[in-house]
Design an enzyme around this catalytic site. Structure first.
Site, PDB file in Angstrom:
ATOM      1  CD  GLU A  67      -2.948   0.982   0.016  1.00 13.38           C
ATOM      2  OE1 GLU A  67      -3.076   1.987  -0.732  1.00 13.38           O
ATOM      3  OE2 GLU A  67      -3.595  -0.055  -0.155  1.00 13.38           O
ATOM      4  CD  GLU A  74      -2.498   5.537  -6.258  1.00  7.60           C
ATOM      5  OE1 GLU A  74      -2.726   6.292  -5.288  1.00  7.60           O
ATOM      6  OE2 GLU A  74      -3.253   4.611  -6.594  1.00  7.60           O
TER       7      GLU A  74
END
Length: 123
Positions: A67, A74
Site C-alpha cells: 500500500e 501514484e
C-alpha cells in the site's frame, strides 16, 4: 549541514515522516491498519503458535508495504505526468494490482491460520 552528515537518525526521521503521512492521508492504508489490528487481536484470542504469528505478521507487512509503495508510485506519477495519459494509468493500475495481490495473499494466510482455530470452536 547536508542530510548525509546528520547520520542514520536523520534518515529514520524521513521514514517516520513518510509513515505518518501515509496514515494521515491514505484511507486504504488506515483500513488495512484497522484490519491488521483485528487480526492481531484474534491472534491473541486464539493463542497462535510462533509459526502462525510469523505467517500473520508477514502477511500484514506485505499488505502495508504494498500500500505504501502504491501510494509512492501514484504520487510520483501525479508529479511527473499530471495530465491524463494512458501510460500513467497503466503504471498506477499495476501498482494498485500489487496491493490487490498482497491483500489476496493475506486473506489466504488468514484463512489458513484462523479457519482451523474457528473450526475448533464448533466441535
Amino acid at each position: 549541514m547536508s542530510d548525509k552528515r546528520k547520520g542514520s537518525l536523520f534518515g529514520f526521521s524521513h521514514a517516520w515522516d513518510g509513515l505518518k503521512a501515509v496514515v494521515r492521508t491514505e484511507l486504504n492504508f488506515r483500513i488495512h491498519l484497522i484490519a491488521a489490528l483485528g487480526v492481531i487481536s484474534a491472534g491473541f484470542v486464539f493463542r497462535l503458535t510462533v509459526l502462525k504469528w510469523i505467517m500473520v505478521l508477514f502477511a500484514i507487512g506485505l499488505v502495508l508495504v504494498a500500500e505504501m509503495l502504491n501510494t509512492a508510485v501514484e504520487k510520483m506519477i501525479d508529479y511527473l505526468k499530471p495530465e491524463i495519459h494512458p501510460q500513467a494509468k497503466a503504471i498506477k493500475d499495476l501498482a494498485a494490482g500489487a496491493v490487490l495481490v498482497s491483500a489476496l495473499i493475506a486473506v489466504a494466510v488468514g484463512l489458513f491460520v484462523f479457519l482451523p482455530e474457528l473450526m475448533k470452536l464448533f466441535k
